[in-house]
Design a protein around this motif. Structure first.
Motif, mmCIF file in Angstrom:
data_model
loop_
_atom_site.group_PDB
_atom_site.id
_atom_site.type_symbol
_atom_site.label_atom_id
_atom_site.label_comp_id
_atom_site.label_asym_id
_atom_site.label_seq_id
_atom_site.Cartn_x
_atom_site.Cartn_y
_atom_site.Cartn_z
ATOM 1 N N GLU A 91 38.980 43.367 59.795
ATOM 2 C CA GLU A 91 37.887 42.492 60.230
ATOM 3 C C GLU A 91 37.607 41.438 59.165
ATOM 4 O O GLU A 91 37.334 40.288 59.477
ATOM 5 C CB GLU A 91 36.635 43.326 60.518
ATOM 6 C CG GLU A 91 36.800 44.146 61.783
ATOM 7 C CD GLU A 91 35.482 44.599 62.387
ATOM 8 O OE1 GLU A 91 34.552 44.856 61.594
ATOM 9 O OE2 GLU A 91 35.397 44.703 63.623
ATOM 10 N N LYS A 92 37.706 41.844 57.895
ATOM 11 C CA LYS A 92 37.458 40.901 56.806
ATOM 12 C C LYS A 92 38.491 39.774 56.840
ATOM 13 O O LYS A 92 38.176 38.607 56.651
ATOM 14 C CB LYS A 92 37.539 41.655 55.474
ATOM 15 C CG LYS A 92 36.848 40.928 54.356
ATOM 16 C CD LYS A 92 36.675 41.823 53.146
ATOM 17 C CE LYS A 92 36.700 40.968 51.898
ATOM 18 N NZ LYS A 92 37.367 41.643 50.780
ATOM 19 N N ARG A 93 39.735 40.149 57.098
ATOM 20 C CA ARG A 93 40.801 39.155 57.157
ATOM 21 C C ARG A 93 40.579 38.153 58.292
ATOM 22 O O ARG A 93 40.713 36.952 58.097
ATOM 23 C CB ARG A 93 42.136 39.860 57.396
ATOM 24 C CG ARG A 93 43.047 39.715 56.221
ATOM 25 C CD ARG A 93 44.330 40.472 56.442
ATOM 26 N NE ARG A 93 45.035 40.507 55.188
ATOM 27 C CZ ARG A 93 45.828 39.531 54.760
ATOM 28 N NH1 ARG A 93 46.040 38.479 55.502
ATOM 29 N NH2 ARG A 93 46.418 39.611 53.594
ATOM 30 N N LEU A 94 40.213 38.683 59.462
ATOM 31 C CA LEU A 94 39.960 37.796 60.601
ATOM 32 C C LEU A 94 38.764 36.894 60.293
ATOM 33 O O LEU A 94 38.775 35.701 60.590
ATOM 34 C CB LEU A 94 39.673 38.620 61.859
ATOM 35 C CG LEU A 94 40.886 39.317 62.467
ATOM 36 C CD1 LEU A 94 40.443 40.266 63.570
ATOM 37 C CD2 LEU A 94 41.858 38.308 63.023
ATOM 38 N N ASN A 95 37.749 37.495 59.650
ATOM 39 C CA ASN A 95 36.562 36.756 59.269
ATOM 40 C C ASN A 95 36.950 35.597 58.337
ATOM 41 O O ASN A 95 36.513 34.460 58.517
ATOM 42 C CB ASN A 95 35.610 37.721 58.564
ATOM 43 C CG ASN A 95 34.236 37.139 58.382
ATOM 44 O OD1 ASN A 95 34.094 36.147 57.692
ATOM 45 N ND2 ASN A 95 33.233 37.743 59.003
ATOM 46 N N MET A 96 37.817 35.888 57.367
ATOM 47 C CA MET A 96 38.228 34.855 56.417
ATOM 48 C C MET A 96 39.027 33.745 57.093
ATOM 49 O O MET A 96 38.980 32.595 56.665
ATOM 50 C CB MET A 96 39.072 35.486 55.308
ATOM 51 C CG MET A 96 38.228 36.014 54.164
ATOM 52 S SD MET A 96 39.121 37.208 53.173
ATOM 53 C CE MET A 96 40.596 36.306 52.778
ATOM 54 N N GLN A 97 39.753 34.103 58.155
ATOM 55 C CA GLN A 97 40.520 33.077 58.869
ATOM 56 C C GLN A 97 39.601 32.128 59.627
ATOM 57 O O GLN A 97 39.920 30.966 59.809
ATOM 58 C CB GLN A 97 41.502 33.729 59.841
ATOM 59 C CG GLN A 97 42.717 34.286 59.137
ATOM 60 C CD GLN A 97 43.679 34.926 60.112
ATOM 61 O OE1 GLN A 97 43.283 35.690 60.983
ATOM 62 N NE2 GLN A 97 44.948 34.631 59.972
ATOM 63 N N GLY A 98 38.444 32.633 60.070
ATOM 64 C CA GLY A 98 37.517 31.814 60.843
ATOM 65 C C GLY A 98 36.620 30.946 59.968
ATOM 66 O O GLY A 98 36.206 29.876 60.381
ATOM 67 N N HIS A 99 36.328 31.445 58.756
ATOM 68 C CA HIS A 99 35.349 30.801 57.894
ATOM 69 C C HIS A 99 35.581 29.300 57.672
ATOM 70 O O HIS A 99 34.667 28.491 57.916
ATOM 71 C CB HIS A 99 35.274 31.577 56.577
ATOM 72 C CG HIS A 99 34.100 31.200 55.739
ATOM 73 N ND1 HIS A 99 34.167 30.204 54.802
ATOM 74 C CD2 HIS A 99 32.831 31.662 55.720
ATOM 75 C CE1 HIS A 99 32.977 30.083 54.230
ATOM 76 N NE2 HIS A 99 32.151 30.954 54.773
ATOM 77 N N PRO A 100 36.763 28.880 57.223
ATOM 78 C CA PRO A 100 36.970 27.436 56.990
ATOM 79 C C PRO A 100 36.793 26.597 58.253
ATOM 80 O O PRO A 100 36.363 25.440 58.167
ATOM 81 C CB PRO A 100 38.395 27.343 56.463
ATOM 82 C CG PRO A 100 39.027 28.656 56.676
ATOM 83 C CD PRO A 100 37.949 29.657 56.829
ATOM 84 N N ILE A 101 37.098 27.190 59.417
ATOM 85 C CA ILE A 101 36.920 26.440 60.664
ATOM 86 C C ILE A 101 35.445 26.143 60.879
ATOM 87 O O ILE A 101 35.065 25.031 61.225
ATOM 88 C CB ILE A 101 37.490 27.233 61.855
ATOM 89 C CG1 ILE A 101 38.988 27.407 61.672
ATOM 90 C CG2 ILE A 101 37.185 26.550 63.169
ATOM 91 C CD1 ILE A 101 39.643 28.223 62.743
ATOM 92 N N GLY A 102 34.603 27.150 60.627
ATOM 93 C CA GLY A 102 33.168 26.982 60.789
ATOM 94 C C GLY A 102 32.629 25.890 59.871
ATOM 95 O O GLY A 102 31.853 25.032 60.291
#
Lengths: 226, 154
Positions: free
Chosen positions: A73-84
Protein backbone atom coordinates in the motif's frame (compact mmCIF):
# COMPACT_ATOMS: atom_id res chain seq x y z
CA UNK A 1 -10.95 8.40 -17.00
CA UNK A 2 -9.66 11.85 -17.75
CA UNK A 3 -6.02 12.72 -18.11
CA UNK A 4 -4.33 10.63 -15.46
CA UNK A 5 -1.14 11.06 -17.42
CA UNK A 6 -1.10 14.78 -16.69
CA UNK A 7 1.71 14.57 -14.18
CA UNK A 8 3.80 11.91 -15.83
CA UNK A 9 6.40 12.86 -18.43
CA UNK A 10 6.36 9.24 -19.61
CA UNK A 11 2.82 9.63 -20.84
CA UNK A 12 3.79 11.08 -24.21
CA UNK A 13 1.13 10.34 -26.81
CA UNK A 14 1.22 10.47 -30.58
CA UNK A 15 4.15 10.90 -32.94
CA UNK A 16 6.99 8.51 -33.57
CA UNK A 17 9.43 8.20 -30.74
CA UNK A 18 13.14 8.73 -31.21
CA UNK A 19 15.57 7.27 -28.72
CA UNK A 20 18.23 9.65 -27.52
CA UNK A 21 21.47 8.86 -25.77
CA UNK A 22 20.25 9.72 -22.29
CA UNK A 23 17.49 7.12 -22.36
CA UNK A 24 14.82 9.84 -22.40
CA UNK A 25 12.54 9.55 -25.39
CA UNK A 26 11.18 12.41 -27.43
CA UNK A 27 8.58 12.21 -30.21
CA UNK A 28 9.97 12.85 -33.71
CA UNK A 29 8.12 16.15 -34.08
CA UNK A 30 9.74 17.42 -30.89
CA UNK A 31 6.39 18.06 -29.18
CA UNK A 32 6.31 16.52 -25.74
CA UNK A 33 3.41 16.65 -23.33
CA UNK A 34 4.88 19.92 -22.04
CA UNK A 35 4.28 21.59 -25.40
CA UNK A 36 0.56 21.01 -25.29
CA UNK A 37 -1.70 23.77 -23.99
CA UNK A 38 -2.58 23.26 -20.33
CA UNK A 39 -6.17 24.28 -20.76
CA UNK A 40 -7.20 21.76 -23.34
CA UNK A 41 -9.19 19.25 -21.37
CA UNK A 42 -12.03 18.32 -23.72
CA UNK A 43 -10.28 15.54 -25.67
CA UNK A 44 -8.19 14.17 -22.84
CA UNK A 45 -10.34 11.17 -21.95
CA UNK A 46 -8.54 7.84 -21.85
CA UNK A 47 -9.79 4.35 -22.40
CA UNK A 48 -10.70 2.62 -19.17
CA UNK A 49 -9.38 -0.69 -20.48
CA UNK A 50 -5.91 0.66 -21.15
CA UNK A 51 -5.84 2.26 -17.72
CA UNK A 52 -7.01 -1.02 -16.17
CA UNK A 53 -4.14 -2.92 -17.82
CA UNK A 54 -1.61 -0.25 -16.82
CA UNK A 55 -2.84 -0.20 -13.23
CA UNK A 56 -2.89 -3.99 -13.10
CA UNK A 57 0.76 -4.02 -14.14
CA UNK A 58 1.59 -1.32 -11.59
CA UNK A 59 0.08 -3.46 -8.85
CA UNK A 60 1.85 -6.63 -10.08
CA UNK A 61 5.15 -4.74 -10.22
CA UNK A 62 4.68 -3.41 -6.70
CA UNK A 63 3.63 -6.90 -5.60
CA UNK A 64 6.90 -8.39 -6.86
CA UNK A 65 8.94 -5.93 -4.77
CA UNK A 66 7.34 -6.23 -1.37
CA UNK A 67 6.93 -8.72 1.45
CA UNK A 68 3.81 -7.52 3.21
CA UNK A 69 0.58 -5.66 2.52
CA UNK A 70 1.54 -2.44 4.33
CA UNK A 71 4.60 -2.18 2.09
CA UNK A 72 2.48 -2.71 -0.98
CA UNK A 73 0.00 0.00 0.00
CA UNK A 74 2.89 2.33 0.79
CA UNK A 75 4.37 1.73 -2.65
CA UNK A 76 1.08 2.43 -4.41
CA UNK A 77 0.66 5.50 -2.22
CA UNK A 78 4.10 6.75 -3.26
CA UNK A 79 3.24 6.24 -6.92
CA UNK A 80 0.16 8.45 -6.56
CA UNK A 81 1.75 11.20 -4.47
CA UNK A 82 3.60 13.15 -7.21
CA UNK A 83 0.47 13.06 -9.38
CA UNK A 84 -1.52 14.73 -6.61
CA UNK A 85 1.13 17.43 -6.12
CA UNK A 86 1.05 18.38 -9.80
CA UNK A 87 -2.68 17.90 -10.19
CA UNK A 88 -3.41 20.65 -7.66
CA UNK A 89 -1.44 23.17 -9.73
CA UNK A 90 -2.97 21.97 -12.98
CA UNK A 91 -6.54 22.15 -11.73
CA UNK A 92 -6.04 25.62 -10.24
CA UNK A 93 -4.49 26.97 -13.42
CA UNK A 94 -7.46 25.68 -15.41
CA UNK A 95 -9.86 27.67 -13.25
CA UNK A 96 -10.98 31.14 -14.30
CA UNK A 97 -8.34 33.71 -13.27
CA UNK A 98 -10.47 35.08 -10.41
CA UNK A 99 -10.94 31.59 -8.97
CA UNK A 100 -7.28 30.62 -9.10
CA UNK A 101 -6.93 30.63 -5.35
CA UNK A 102 -5.59 27.62 -3.53
CA UNK A 103 -7.85 26.36 -0.72
CA UNK A 104 -7.14 28.10 2.58
CA UNK A 105 -8.99 25.85 5.01
CA UNK A 106 -9.56 22.14 5.41
CA UNK A 107 -13.16 22.14 4.24
CA UNK A 108 -12.52 23.98 0.99
CA UNK A 109 -9.53 21.71 0.32
CA UNK A 110 -11.63 18.59 0.84
CA UNK A 111 -14.46 19.96 -1.28
CA UNK A 112 -11.94 20.67 -4.03
CA UNK A 113 -10.79 17.05 -3.81
CA UNK A 114 -14.31 15.64 -3.71
CA UNK A 115 -15.52 17.72 -6.64
CA UNK A 116 -12.72 18.97 -8.92
CA UNK A 117 -10.08 16.27 -8.43
CA UNK A 118 -12.58 13.42 -8.65
CA UNK A 119 -14.28 14.95 -11.66
CA UNK A 120 -10.93 15.31 -13.40
CA UNK A 121 -9.68 11.81 -12.62
CA UNK A 122 -12.82 9.71 -12.71
CA UNK A 123 -15.41 11.81 -14.55
CA UNK A 124 -17.73 12.08 -11.53
CA UNK A 125 -17.70 13.43 -7.99
CA UNK A 126 -16.90 11.41 -4.89
CA UNK A 127 -19.98 10.09 -3.14
CA UNK A 128 -19.67 11.58 0.34
CA UNK A 129 -17.51 13.72 2.55
CA UNK A 130 -17.60 13.19 6.31
CA UNK A 131 -15.91 14.48 9.42
CA UNK A 132 -14.92 11.91 12.01
CA UNK A 133 -17.65 11.77 14.67
CA UNK A 134 -15.10 10.64 17.25
CA UNK A 135 -14.19 13.61 19.49
CA UNK A 136 -10.69 12.18 20.07
CA UNK A 137 -9.77 12.50 16.42
CA UNK A 138 -10.87 15.93 15.20
CA UNK A 139 -8.10 15.75 12.61
CA UNK A 140 -9.72 12.91 10.66
CA UNK A 141 -11.95 13.33 7.63
CA UNK A 142 -13.40 10.73 5.31
CA UNK A 143 -14.00 10.79 1.57
CA UNK A 144 -16.30 7.99 0.49
CA UNK A 145 -16.31 6.44 -2.98
CA UNK A 146 -18.89 3.70 -3.54
CA UNK A 147 -17.14 2.23 -6.53
CA UNK A 148 -13.51 3.34 -7.00
CA UNK A 149 -12.60 3.29 -10.67
CA UNK A 150 -9.12 1.88 -10.01
CA UNK A 151 -10.69 -1.18 -8.36
CA UNK A 152 -13.24 -1.75 -11.12
CA UNK A 153 -11.72 -5.04 -12.26
CA UNK A 154 -9.72 -6.05 -9.20
CA UNK A 155 -10.70 -8.91 -6.90
CA UNK A 156 -8.40 -9.02 -3.90
CA UNK A 157 -7.67 -12.59 -2.79
CA UNK A 158 -8.91 -13.67 0.66
CA UNK A 159 -5.45 -13.90 2.20
CA UNK A 160 -4.87 -10.20 1.46
CA UNK A 161 -8.28 -9.01 2.61
CA UNK A 162 -6.93 -5.83 4.28
CA UNK A 163 -5.46 -4.65 1.01
CA UNK A 164 -7.19 -1.99 -1.00
CA UNK A 165 -5.49 -1.01 -4.25
CA UNK A 166 -7.15 2.40 -4.04
CA UNK A 167 -4.10 3.21 -1.89
CA UNK A 168 -2.90 4.69 -5.16
CA UNK A 169 -5.79 7.17 -5.13
CA UNK A 170 -5.06 7.81 -1.44
CA UNK A 171 -1.55 8.78 -2.56
CA UNK A 172 -2.99 11.25 -5.06
CA UNK A 173 -5.17 12.81 -2.33
CA UNK A 174 -2.16 12.99 -0.05
CA UNK A 175 -0.25 14.76 -2.80
CA UNK A 176 -3.02 17.31 -3.21
CA UNK A 177 -3.14 17.95 0.56
CA UNK A 178 0.65 18.24 0.83
CA UNK A 179 0.82 20.52 -2.19
CA UNK A 180 -1.84 22.79 -0.71
CA UNK A 181 0.13 23.19 2.52
CA UNK A 182 -2.05 20.83 4.56
CA UNK A 183 0.27 17.90 5.22
CA UNK A 184 -1.76 14.75 5.84
CA UNK A 185 -1.64 10.97 5.84
CA UNK A 186 -4.26 9.35 3.64
CA UNK A 187 -5.18 5.67 3.69
CA UNK A 188 -7.76 3.64 1.79
CA UNK A 189 -10.05 1.18 3.58
CA UNK A 190 -12.60 -1.23 2.19
CA UNK A 191 -15.87 -1.01 4.09
CA UNK A 192 -18.23 -2.80 1.68
CA UNK A 193 -18.52 -6.50 0.89
CA UNK A 194 -19.14 -7.61 4.49
CA UNK A 195 -22.51 -9.14 3.71
CA UNK A 196 -24.05 -10.92 0.75
CA UNK A 197 -26.07 -8.99 -1.82
CA UNK A 198 -24.84 -5.57 -0.79
CA UNK A 199 -25.34 -2.69 -3.18
CA UNK A 200 -21.75 -1.41 -3.10
CA UNK A 201 -19.38 -4.31 -2.36
CA UNK A 202 -16.34 -2.23 -3.29
CA UNK A 203 -17.21 0.78 -1.15
CA UNK A 204 -14.01 2.50 -0.08
CA UNK A 205 -13.30 5.14 2.55
CA UNK A 206 -10.30 7.40 2.17
CA UNK A 207 -9.27 8.39 5.69
CA UNK A 208 -7.54 11.78 5.65
CA UNK A 209 -5.60 12.43 8.85
CA UNK A 210 -4.10 15.90 8.99
CA UNK A 211 -0.86 16.58 10.83
CA UNK A 212 -1.29 18.31 14.21
CA UNK A 213 0.33 21.53 12.99
CA UNK A 214 -2.46 21.98 10.43
CA UNK A 215 -5.14 22.11 13.13
CA UNK A 216 -2.92 24.18 15.37
CA UNK A 217 -2.46 26.76 12.63
CA UNK A 218 -6.15 26.68 11.82
CA UNK A 219 -7.07 27.35 15.44
CA UNK A 220 -4.51 30.16 15.63
CA UNK A 221 -5.70 32.10 12.61
CA UNK A 222 -9.32 31.06 13.08
CA UNK A 223 -9.77 29.62 9.61
CA UNK A 224 -11.27 26.39 10.94
CA UNK A 225 -14.65 26.64 12.55
CA UNK A 226 -15.22 23.52 14.53
CA UNK B 1 -34.46 -22.02 -21.59
CA UNK B 2 -31.69 -22.63 -19.13
CA UNK B 3 -27.95 -22.31 -18.83
CA UNK B 4 -26.79 -25.21 -16.67
CA UNK B 5 -23.08 -24.71 -16.11
CA UNK B 6 -19.84 -23.22 -17.35
CA UNK B 7 -16.39 -24.77 -17.57
CA UNK B 8 -13.21 -22.94 -18.52
CA UNK B 9 -10.21 -24.95 -19.74
CA UNK B 10 -6.76 -23.39 -20.01
CA UNK B 11 -4.54 -23.93 -23.04
CA UNK B 12 -2.82 -26.91 -21.47
CA UNK B 13 -6.11 -28.74 -20.96
CA UNK B 14 -6.37 -28.06 -17.23
CA UNK B 15 -9.66 -27.12 -15.59
CA UNK B 16 -9.43 -23.55 -14.28
CA UNK B 17 -13.07 -22.78 -13.56
CA UNK B 18 -16.35 -24.61 -13.20
CA UNK B 19 -19.66 -23.39 -11.91
CA UNK B 20 -23.18 -24.81 -11.81
CA UNK B 21 -26.03 -22.33 -12.25
CA UNK B 22 -28.98 -24.70 -12.23
CA UNK B 23 -29.86 -28.19 -10.92
CA UNK B 24 -30.80 -29.48 -14.37
CA UNK B 25 -27.67 -31.63 -14.58
CA UNK B 26 -26.46 -34.23 -12.13
CA UNK B 27 -23.57 -33.03 -10.01
CA UNK B 28 -20.30 -34.74 -10.81
CA UNK B 29 -17.23 -34.77 -8.60
CA UNK B 30 -14.36 -32.32 -9.04
CA UNK B 31 -12.23 -35.21 -10.19
CA UNK B 32 -14.73 -36.03 -12.94
CA UNK B 33 -14.73 -32.38 -13.95
CA UNK B 34 -10.95 -32.51 -14.31
CA UNK B 35 -11.21 -35.66 -16.44
CA UNK B 36 -13.95 -34.10 -18.56
CA UNK B 37 -11.82 -31.00 -19.15
CA UNK B 38 -8.74 -33.04 -20.07
CA UNK B 39 -10.65 -35.40 -22.33
CA UNK B 40 -12.49 -32.62 -24.10
CA UNK B 41 -9.22 -30.82 -24.66
CA UNK B 42 -7.74 -33.93 -26.31
CA UNK B 43 -10.77 -34.61 -28.47
CA UNK B 44 -10.86 -30.97 -29.52
CA UNK B 45 -7.20 -31.10 -30.56
CA UNK B 46 -7.79 -34.20 -32.68
CA UNK B 47 -10.93 -32.85 -34.34
CA UNK B 48 -8.97 -29.74 -35.27
CA UNK B 49 -6.55 -31.94 -37.21
CA UNK B 50 -9.41 -33.85 -38.85
CA UNK B 51 -10.31 -30.76 -40.85
CA UNK B 52 -9.93 -31.95 -44.46
CA UNK B 53 -9.13 -28.64 -46.13
CA UNK B 54 -5.44 -28.00 -46.71
CA UNK B 55 -4.39 -24.66 -45.36
CA UNK B 56 -3.46 -22.61 -48.46
CA UNK B 57 -1.46 -20.07 -46.39
CA UNK B 58 -1.90 -16.30 -46.53
CA UNK B 59 -3.69 -15.08 -49.66
CA UNK B 60 -4.25 -11.49 -50.83
CA UNK B 61 -7.85 -10.42 -50.36
CA UNK B 62 -9.50 -9.42 -53.69
CA UNK B 63 -10.85 -6.11 -52.39
CA UNK B 64 -7.87 -4.62 -50.59
CA UNK B 65 -4.90 -6.71 -51.72
CA UNK B 66 -3.85 -7.19 -48.09
CA UNK B 67 -2.60 -10.66 -47.17
CA UNK B 68 -5.16 -12.47 -45.06
CA UNK B 69 -5.11 -15.86 -43.46
CA UNK B 70 -8.11 -18.14 -43.70
CA UNK B 71 -9.84 -18.94 -40.42
CA UNK B 72 -7.91 -21.65 -38.58
CA UNK B 73 -9.66 -25.04 -38.44
CA UNK B 74 -12.10 -24.86 -35.55
CA UNK B 75 -12.47 -28.40 -34.23
CA UNK B 76 -15.39 -29.60 -32.13
CA UNK B 77 -17.86 -26.81 -31.49
CA UNK B 78 -21.16 -28.32 -30.40
CA UNK B 79 -22.04 -31.57 -28.69
CA UNK B 80 -25.67 -32.44 -28.23
CA UNK B 81 -27.42 -35.01 -26.11
CA UNK B 82 -31.07 -35.61 -25.42
CA UNK B 83 -31.08 -33.33 -22.41
CA UNK B 84 -28.37 -30.77 -22.92
CA UNK B 85 -26.29 -29.02 -25.48
CA UNK B 86 -22.59 -28.30 -24.98
CA UNK B 87 -21.21 -25.33 -26.83
CA UNK B 88 -17.45 -24.81 -27.01
CA UNK B 89 -15.79 -21.47 -27.67
CA UNK B 90 -12.06 -21.50 -28.33
CA UNK B 91 -10.31 -18.14 -27.90
CA UNK B 92 -7.35 -16.97 -29.99
CA UNK B 93 -5.03 -17.97 -27.18
CA UNK B 94 -6.46 -21.47 -26.80
CA UNK B 95 -8.58 -20.99 -23.69
CA UNK B 96 -11.83 -22.91 -24.02
CA UNK B 97 -15.23 -21.97 -22.65
CA UNK B 98 -17.71 -24.84 -22.43
CA UNK B 99 -21.30 -23.85 -21.82
CA UNK B 100 -23.89 -26.50 -20.96
CA UNK B 101 -27.37 -25.33 -21.90
CA UNK B 102 -30.86 -26.58 -22.49
CA UNK B 103 -31.30 -28.03 -26.02
CA UNK B 104 -33.78 -25.24 -26.84
CA UNK B 105 -31.54 -22.41 -25.69
CA UNK B 106 -31.27 -19.69 -28.34
CA UNK B 107 -28.50 -17.17 -28.90
CA UNK B 108 -25.80 -19.16 -27.14
CA UNK B 109 -23.24 -17.23 -29.21
CA UNK B 110 -24.34 -13.98 -27.61
CA UNK B 111 -24.18 -15.49 -24.14
CA UNK B 112 -20.74 -16.90 -24.85
CA UNK B 113 -19.49 -13.56 -26.13
CA UNK B 114 -20.70 -11.82 -22.97
CA UNK B 115 -19.07 -14.45 -20.77
CA UNK B 116 -15.82 -13.99 -22.69
CA UNK B 117 -16.13 -10.23 -22.11
CA UNK B 118 -16.63 -10.76 -18.39
CA UNK B 119 -13.60 -13.07 -18.36
CA UNK B 120 -11.40 -10.53 -20.14
CA UNK B 121 -12.54 -7.76 -17.82
CA UNK B 122 -12.66 -9.34 -14.41
CA UNK B 123 -10.03 -12.06 -14.75
CA UNK B 124 -7.45 -10.78 -17.20
CA UNK B 125 -7.38 -7.24 -15.78
CA UNK B 126 -6.99 -8.50 -12.24
CA UNK B 127 -3.39 -8.12 -11.03
CA UNK B 128 -3.80 -11.01 -8.59
CA UNK B 129 -4.70 -13.60 -11.21
CA UNK B 130 -1.86 -15.78 -12.43
CA UNK B 131 -2.18 -16.98 -15.99
CA UNK B 132 -3.20 -20.62 -16.49
CA UNK B 133 -4.06 -21.01 -12.80
CA UNK B 134 -7.52 -21.72 -11.35
CA UNK B 135 -9.74 -18.62 -11.38
CA UNK B 136 -10.59 -17.30 -7.95
CA UNK B 137 -11.95 -13.82 -8.54
CA UNK B 138 -14.97 -12.72 -6.48
CA UNK B 139 -15.85 -10.01 -8.93
CA UNK B 140 -15.95 -12.47 -11.88
CA UNK B 141 -18.09 -14.91 -9.89
CA UNK B 142 -20.50 -12.18 -8.92
CA UNK B 143 -20.91 -10.65 -12.38
CA UNK B 144 -21.19 -14.06 -14.03
CA UNK B 145 -23.85 -15.31 -11.60
CA UNK B 146 -25.97 -12.21 -11.99
CA UNK B 147 -25.71 -12.35 -15.78
CA UNK B 148 -26.70 -16.04 -15.95
CA UNK B 149 -29.51 -15.52 -13.44
CA UNK B 150 -30.87 -12.83 -15.72
CA UNK B 151 -30.88 -15.27 -18.66
CA UNK B 152 -32.37 -18.16 -16.71
CA UNK B 153 -35.21 -16.00 -15.41
CA UNK B 154 -36.08 -14.63 -18.82
Amino acid sequence: MAHLSAGKPGGVAGGKELATGSGLRYPANGKTIYHRPLNRSKTSELSQASFAYLFSEMVSYALSKVTDIQDLEKRLNMQGHPIGLKLLDLLLIRELPRNQLRPLNIISLLVLIKEKVWQHLFGRQADRLEKSSNADTPDEYMIVDNEPLVNAYISVPKEMSQLNCAAYVAGIIEGVCDGGGFPARVTAHTVGGKEEGEMWPGKTVFLVKFQPEVLERGALIGSEKA
Amino acid sequence: MTVFSLIIINKAGGLVFNKMFHDGLNKISTNDHLVLAGTFHGVHAITTRLNPVNNPGPTPSPATGILTRPEPPSGLEVLESENFRLQCFNTQTGTKFLLFTDTTQANVDVTMRRIYELYSDYVMKNPFYQLEMPIRCDMFDRKLSSYIREINNR
